[in-house]
Scaffold this active site. Structure first.
Site, PDB file in Angstrom:
ATOM      1  N   LEU A   1     -23.267  -0.728  -7.447  1.00 27.81           N
ATOM      2  CA  LEU A   1     -22.092   0.339  -6.797  1.00 27.81           C
ATOM      3  C   LEU A   1     -21.393   0.916  -7.690  1.00 27.81           C
ATOM      4  CD1 LEU A   1     -20.624  -0.189  -3.349  1.00 27.81           C
ATOM      5  CD2 LEU A   1     -18.883   0.238  -5.282  1.00 27.81           C
TER       6      LEU A   1
ATOM      7  N   ILE B   1     -19.882  12.297 -14.448  1.00 24.46           N
ATOM      8  CA  ILE B   1     -20.625  11.131 -14.919  1.00 24.46           C
ATOM      9  C   ILE B   1     -21.099  10.195 -13.753  1.00 24.46           C
ATOM     10  CG2 ILE B   1     -19.950   9.342 -16.356  1.00 24.46           C
ATOM     11  CD1 ILE B   1     -17.948  10.870 -17.671  1.00 24.46           C
TER      12      ILE B   1
ATOM     13  N   TYR C   1      -2.165   9.825 -18.759  1.00 27.68           N
ATOM     14  CA  TYR C   1      -3.555   9.781 -18.545  1.00 27.68           C
ATOM     15  C   TYR C   1      -3.825   8.657 -19.580  1.00 27.68           C
ATOM     16  CZ  TYR C   1      -8.655  10.232 -18.774  1.00 27.68           C
ATOM     17  OH  TYR C   1     -10.092  10.101 -18.823  1.00 27.68           O
TER      18      TYR C   1
HETATM   19  P1  NAD Z   1     -15.005  14.262 -12.558  1.00 26.47           P
HETATM   20  O1  NAD Z   1     -13.894  14.921 -11.948  1.00 26.47           O
HETATM   21  O2  NAD Z   1     -16.288  15.041 -12.402  1.00 26.47           O
HETATM   22  O3  NAD Z   1     -15.299  12.928 -11.568  1.00 26.47           O
HETATM   23  C1  NAD Z   1     -14.431  12.056 -11.097  1.00 26.47           C
HETATM   24  C2  NAD Z   1     -14.739  11.561  -9.632  1.00 26.47           C
HETATM   25  O4  NAD Z   1     -13.943  10.751  -9.571  1.00 26.47           O
HETATM   26  C3  NAD Z   1     -14.893  12.901  -8.802  1.00 26.47           C
HETATM   27  O5  NAD Z   1     -16.124  12.735  -8.023  1.00 26.47           O
HETATM   28  C4  NAD Z   1     -13.598  12.621  -7.940  1.00 26.47           C
HETATM   29  O6  NAD Z   1     -13.694  13.233  -6.627  1.00 26.47           O
HETATM   30  C5  NAD Z   1     -13.581  11.073  -8.064  1.00 26.47           C
HETATM   31  N1  NAD Z   1     -12.406  10.516  -7.332  1.00 26.47           N
HETATM   32  C6  NAD Z   1     -11.279  10.887  -7.850  1.00 26.47           C
HETATM   33  N2  NAD Z   1     -10.289   9.993  -7.040  1.00 26.47           N
HETATM   34  C7  NAD Z   1     -10.936   9.406  -6.078  1.00 26.47           C
HETATM   35  C8  NAD Z   1     -10.598   8.365  -5.199  1.00 26.47           C
HETATM   36  N3  NAD Z   1      -9.237   8.102  -5.073  1.00 26.47           N
HETATM   37  N4  NAD Z   1     -11.574   7.640  -4.846  1.00 26.47           N
HETATM   38  C9  NAD Z   1     -12.973   7.945  -4.936  1.00 26.47           C
HETATM   39  N5  NAD Z   1     -13.216   8.737  -5.931  1.00 26.47           N
HETATM   40  C10 NAD Z   1     -12.339   9.512  -6.435  1.00 26.47           C
HETATM   41  O7  NAD Z   1     -14.739  13.925 -13.757  1.00 26.47           O
HETATM   42  P2  NAD Z   1     -15.649  12.917 -14.959  1.00 26.47           P
HETATM   43  O8  NAD Z   1     -15.419  13.383 -16.450  1.00 26.47           O
HETATM   44  O9  NAD Z   1     -16.979  12.625 -14.355  1.00 26.47           O
HETATM   45  O10 NAD Z   1     -15.018  11.667 -14.663  1.00 26.47           O
HETATM   46  C11 NAD Z   1     -15.407  10.252 -14.359  1.00 26.47           C
HETATM   47  C12 NAD Z   1     -14.668   9.327 -15.207  1.00 26.47           C
HETATM   48  O11 NAD Z   1     -14.743   9.319 -16.845  1.00 26.47           O
HETATM   49  C13 NAD Z   1     -13.200   9.154 -15.124  1.00 26.47           C
HETATM   50  O12 NAD Z   1     -12.501   8.062 -14.809  1.00 26.47           O
HETATM   51  C14 NAD Z   1     -12.914   9.746 -16.467  1.00 26.47           C
HETATM   52  O13 NAD Z   1     -11.228   9.417 -16.748  1.00 26.47           O
HETATM   53  C15 NAD Z   1     -13.790   9.173 -17.356  1.00 26.47           C
HETATM   54  N6  NAD Z   1     -13.742  10.127 -18.518  1.00 26.47           N
HETATM   55  C16 NAD Z   1     -13.901  11.559 -18.447  1.00 26.47           C
HETATM   56  C17 NAD Z   1     -13.980  12.244 -19.736  1.00 26.47           C
HETATM   57  C18 NAD Z   1     -14.325  13.749 -19.962  1.00 26.47           C
HETATM   58  O14 NAD Z   1     -13.956  14.278 -20.627  1.00 26.47           O
HETATM   59  N7  NAD Z   1     -14.798  14.189 -18.823  1.00 26.47           N
HETATM   60  C19 NAD Z   1     -13.818  11.552 -20.997  1.00 26.47           C
HETATM   61  C20 NAD Z   1     -13.616  10.181 -20.995  1.00 26.47           C
HETATM   62  C21 NAD Z   1     -13.455   9.331 -19.972  1.00 26.47           C
END
Ligand code: NAD
Length: 313
Positions: free
Chosen positions: A6, A14, A153
């Site tokens: 899940l 991601i 953050y």
């Molecule tokens: P993204 O914004 O594309 O994806 C984040 C997803 O989380 C989105 O689909 C959003 O709708 C969802 N989301 C937000 N609030 C939510 C909620 N209350 N319930 C369910 N879903 C929710 O960005 P991403 O880069 O794919 O981020 C995914 C993870 O990776 C995050 O935890 C982020 O902190 C982490 N991350 C991202 C980066 C980067 O540079 N993009 C780097 C390190 C870590």
């Protein structure tokens, strides 16, 4: 049989890529439950998943910020049986602290910290009964090292790291594994959303110097670093697959070898001076050349440190 995975936050970035990568596993080892807050946003995922939808991939609504939504979602999973929980949903927050309300800060913690805690609380008791399971958390390099103007953050990811480092010990007793994935910059909507937010920013209550350091010093070097060092969601999905397929998964998993030196600074000087001074110099003295400086730093770091990453290949 198939492992039930899940994943939270699968409408983009991601999470979407992890869902598709696992659903497309050649040996069909995974039954993927891709969840998202709003099923109206499912098209991008379904397009990427193609034939896998309805076979190795299914959808469920899940808002990690809602107790009811989390409970309902897990109750809708057959026998509440989840082998692998991937906590991916997260939100970013950037800018001078003076201009961010406590409410906005709480929203970030509600998603990035309490969202994960809520999921673990709901899924862990069943894993404990079965004496098996793997919990994966999408942390960040910013879960290990503070980064200027990402104060809140970073704090939310640190909170997660602390929570999980503590949980890992008792979970081990129940044969449940816990792994953090710590990517550096990744090209997703995360970046785009953040830049849109920045463009709209008004900086109430922030002095002119701070605004200048943020807009003219931090932002350009941050964009540079994203360009020079960013990974793709596919890279992170491959790393995540490796972690869940490992016989002895590590607790911490950096995905970008360019960041091992930065994390190493922290362990090299327990007073924190080396980290703070290095970041100060990177930002204020080498700003325009930041990514070059970081590349040099990388070359200077011994290869044994670089091996401590999970690579997408
Ligand atoms: P993204 O914004 O594309 O994806 C984040 C997803 O989380 C989105 O689909 C959003 O709708 C969802 N989301 C937000 N609030 C939510 C909620 N209350 N319930 C369910 N879903 C929710 O960005 P991403 O880069 O794919 O981020 C995914 C993870 O990776 C995050 O935890 C982020 O902190 C982490 N991350 C991202 C980066 C980067 O540079 N993009 C780097 C390190 C870590």
């Amino acid at each position: 049989g198939q492992k039930v995975v899940l994943i939270t936050g699968c409408s983009s970035g991601i999470g979407l890529r992890i869902a598709v990568t696992l659903a497309e596993d050649e040996k069909k080892r995974y039954h993927v439950i891709a969840t998202m807050r709003d099923l109206k946003k499912k098209d991008k995922l379904l397009e990427a998943a193609g034939d896998a939808y309805g076979k190795t991939l299914m959808l469920l609504p899940l808002d990690v910020c809602s107790d009811d939504s989390v409970k309902q979602c897990i109750n809708n999973v057959k026998d509440r049986h989840i082998d692998i929980l991937i906590n991916n949903a997260g939100v970013g927050l950037l800018g001078p602290v003076e201009s961010i309300s406590i409410e906005e800060m709480k929203r970030v913690f509600e998603t990035n910290f309490f969202g994960v805690v809520r999921m673990i609380k709901e899924v862990m008791p069943d894993m404990k009964k079965r004496r098996s399971g793997h919990i994966v958390v999408m942390s960040s390099v910013m879960g290990l090292q503070g980064v200027v103007f990402n104060d809140v953050y970073t704090a939310s990811k640190f909170a997660m790291e602390g929570f999980c480092e503590s949980m890992a010990v008792q979970l081990m007793k129940f044969n449940i594994r816990l792994s953090m994935i710590e990517p550096g910059p990744v090209h997703t909507e995360f970046e785009t959303k953040m830049m849109e937010d920045v463009a709209k920013m008004e900086y109430p209550g922030v002095d002119a110097d701070t605004v200048r350091y943020f807009k003219d010093v931090y932002l350009p070097s941050s964009i540079d670093i994203f360009e020079a060092m960013g990974q793709t969601p596919d890279d992170i999905a491959k790393c995540t697959k490796k972690v869940i397929e490992s016989n002895s998964p590590r607790f911490r998993n950096l995905t970008n070898s360019l960041y091992t030196p930065i994390v190493a600074l922290k362990y090299a000087d327990e007073t924190g001076g080396l980290s703070v001074n290095t970041f100060y110099n990177l930002l204020f003295n080498f700003g325009p050349l930041m990514h070059i400086t970081m590349s040099i730093l990388k070359c200077l770091t011994c290869s044994c440190l670089r091996r401590r990453t999970v690579s997408p290949n």
